[in-house]
Design a protein around this motif. Structure first.
Motif, PDB file in Angstrom:
ATOM      1  N   TYR A  55     -61.996  30.933  70.096  1.00 42.60           N
ATOM      2  CA  TYR A  55     -60.918  31.867  69.745  1.00 42.60           C
ATOM      3  C   TYR A  55     -61.449  33.295  69.699  1.00 42.60           C
ATOM      4  O   TYR A  55     -60.824  34.231  70.212  1.00 42.60           O
ATOM      5  N   VAL A  56     -62.615  33.484  69.079  1.00 44.97           N
ATOM      6  CA  VAL A  56     -63.192  34.823  68.952  1.00 44.97           C
ATOM      7  C   VAL A  56     -63.516  35.417  70.321  1.00 44.97           C
ATOM      8  O   VAL A  56     -63.342  36.619  70.558  1.00 44.97           O
ATOM      9  N   LYS A  57     -63.979  34.583  71.266  1.00 48.24           N
ATOM     10  CA  LYS A  57     -64.356  35.065  72.596  1.00 48.24           C
ATOM     11  C   LYS A  57     -63.158  35.264  73.522  1.00 48.24           C
ATOM     12  O   LYS A  57     -63.300  35.878  74.587  1.00 48.24           O
ATOM     13  N   SER A  58     -61.993  34.781  73.128  1.00 45.60           N
ATOM     14  CA  SER A  58     -60.827  34.799  74.013  1.00 45.60           C
ATOM     15  C   SER A  58     -60.155  36.174  73.979  1.00 45.60           C
ATOM     16  O   SER A  58     -59.085  36.353  73.393  1.00 45.60           O
ATOM     17  N   ARG A  59     -60.771  37.152  74.604  1.00 43.94           N
ATOM     18  CA  ARG A  59     -60.262  38.514  74.693  1.00 43.94           C
ATOM     19  C   ARG A  59     -61.013  39.231  75.812  1.00 43.94           C
ATOM     20  O   ARG A  59     -62.063  38.785  76.252  1.00 43.94           O
ATOM     21  N   ASP A  60     -60.466  40.348  76.242  1.00 36.83           N
ATOM     22  CA  ASP A  60     -61.114  41.171  77.265  1.00 36.83           C
ATOM     23  C   ASP A  60     -61.188  42.590  76.721  1.00 36.83           C
ATOM     24  O   ASP A  60     -60.205  43.336  76.730  1.00 36.83           O
ATOM     25  N   ASP A  61     -62.365  42.977  76.216  1.00 40.47           N
ATOM     26  CA  ASP A  61     -62.520  44.291  75.595  1.00 40.47           C
ATOM     27  C   ASP A  61     -62.363  45.415  76.608  1.00 40.47           C
ATOM     28  O   ASP A  61     -61.925  46.514  76.249  1.00 40.47           O
ATOM     29  N   SER A  62     -62.716  45.174  77.860  1.00 41.95           N
ATOM     30  CA  SER A  62     -62.526  46.207  78.881  1.00 41.95           C
ATOM     31  C   SER A  62     -61.041  46.454  79.114  1.00 41.95           C
ATOM     32  O   SER A  62     -60.603  47.602  79.269  1.00 41.95           O
ATOM     33  N   LEU A 107     -55.435  44.306  85.610  1.00 39.76           N
ATOM     34  CA  LEU A 107     -54.856  43.418  86.625  1.00 39.76           C
ATOM     35  C   LEU A 107     -55.747  42.223  86.945  1.00 39.76           C
ATOM     36  O   LEU A 107     -55.312  41.296  87.620  1.00 39.76           O
ATOM     37  N   ASN A 108     -56.990  42.251  86.472  1.00 42.36           N
ATOM     38  CA  ASN A 108     -57.915  41.140  86.699  1.00 42.36           C
ATOM     39  C   ASN A 108     -58.675  40.852  85.407  1.00 42.36           C
ATOM     40  O   ASN A 108     -59.841  41.206  85.264  1.00 42.36           O
ATOM     41  N   PRO A 109     -58.007  40.199  84.440  1.00 48.54           N
ATOM     42  CA  PRO A 109     -58.639  39.984  83.130  1.00 48.54           C
ATOM     43  C   PRO A 109     -59.851  39.061  83.216  1.00 48.54           C
ATOM     44  O   PRO A 109     -60.048  38.340  84.192  1.00 48.54           O
TER      45      PRO A 109
END
Length: 376
Positions: A149-156, A166-168
């Motif tokens: 859950y903690v890793k499920s993100r895109d900080d960029s 457009l390209n997560p």
């Protein structure tokens, strides 16, 4: 057999010449390789000759240390404990699991319930809240600290990078795309964003007066101005900037419609930013709104009757979770936390007690001659 050492050998601990061996030639001379040794270098560090200080524990040093620690920690603990108890805090559980709860009708609500289920809870404040009041929402049995859950993100993507928009990142799976469109914001954290709406009213002679709730200033400055940014492009039209993306699966509306104010919309929406800072424990609270004190003559929230109106959108019954609304003031040490004061008092009391016990033992047995007669 003859063994020869030079002055250099004495200094660095390594032989530089050959060593005579009975029945053979010289080892380590010009005709052979260097002698391998496992002996550490002759340095103060490797030979453990560094200067050191070793305290001698006597009654004259140990007893004052115990008493000083006790006399310092106990007053500090009392001050912290009293300060914590002076903080006003009021908590309402509005999960609705009890049949008598006004929110019981909303218990089985789903993410896409239309129209949203609403409920109202009346309550009474026995004491006034003098200083600024912070409104929190709290969740229980919600594990934001799960590794996936903690890793499920895109900080960029959250930082406004157009290519990541457009390209997560693949870390967002399975909330990376939906219907062949990239999700913005992607990931499980954003998909599970808290979306209950809380409104507070004061009831005076059957008249409901709304309490002003401030939605800005609830996020960390570094998050708002550094970590989270909207995509860049021609103009400030967020609808155009987020074109080609789709909303998270559980959201009722896209990210560019979170707020009507441009400086609190999109990725820089403060409710969204607060939610994206994950909690370390399964029971946590997050700042929802601020209630500022209008003047010094009247308290922020006077003692009396109030009502909490809830748009119940966030389902928690499926994982046995609970939802709370908390009203709290703060002090110089933050929110209400009696543990720190109790810890200081406990440590100080133990040290002071040990000091008294050791003082009695030293007074009773310290002067006894413990030397034994050694026979000739």
């Amino acid at each position: 057999m003859a063994v020869n050492y030079s002055a250099k050998e004495e200094a660095d601990g390594h032989p530089s010449g050959g060593v005579g061996v009975p029945g053979g030639g010289a080892v380590g001379g010009s005709g052979g390789g260097a002698v391998k040794t496992r002996k550490p270098d002759n340095t103060a560090f490797k030979q453990q000759r560094l200067p050191a200080w070793q305290p001698i524990l006597t009654a004259g040093t140990v007893l004052p240390a115990f008493f000083i620690i006790g006399l310092i920690f106990i007053p500090i603990g009392i001050g912290i404990f009293v300060t914590s108890n002076n903080i006003r805090e009021y908590e309402i559980d509005y999960t609705g699991t009890e049949p008598s709860s006004p929110c019981n009708k909303c218990l089985n609500v789903s993410w896409d319930s239309t129209p949203p289920c609403t409920c109202t809870i009346n309550f009474t404040l026995e004491h006034s809240f003098e200083s600024n009041v912070f409104m929190y929402y709290g969740l229980s049995n919600f594990y934001q600290n799960h590794r996936r859950y903690v890793k499920s993100r895109d900080d960029s993507q959250l930082n406004g990078d157009n290519s990541s928009l457009l390209n997560p990142s693949k870390e967002c799976e399975p909330y990376r795309t939906n219907e062949d469109k990239p999700i913005a914001p992607c990931g499980a954290i954003a998909n599970s964003m808290f979306n209950d709406t809380l409104e507070l009213y004061r009831i005076d002679n059957d008249t409901r007066t709304p309490i002003t709730l401030i939605k800005k200033g609830i996020a960390w400055w570094t998050d708002k101005n550094v970590k989270f940014r909207n995509p860049t492009g021609d103009g400030n039209n967020l609808t155009a900037l987020f074109q080609g993306t789709t909303k998270p699966v559980n959201w009722p509306k896209p990210v560019y419609m979170l707020d009507s104010e441009p400086d609190n919309n999109g990725f820089i929406n403060e409710d969204f930013i607060v939610w994206m800072r994950t909690a370390a424990l399964p029971t946590f609270r997050k700042l929802y709104r601020l209630i500022e004190r209008k003047n010094n003559l009247q308290p922020t929230l006077q003692a009396g009757n109030y009502s909490l109106e809830i748009a119940y959108n966030y389902p928690v019954h499926s994982f046995d979770g609970r939802k709370r609304m908390i009203l709290s003031t703060i002090s110089w040490m933050g929110g209400k936390n009696p543990f720190l004061g109790i810890a200081y008092i406990t440590v100080g009391s133990i040290c002071f007690f040990l000091g008294v016990v050791l003082l009695i033992i030293h007074h009773k047995y310290g002067n006894r001659n413990t030397s034994a007669d050694i026979p000739n």
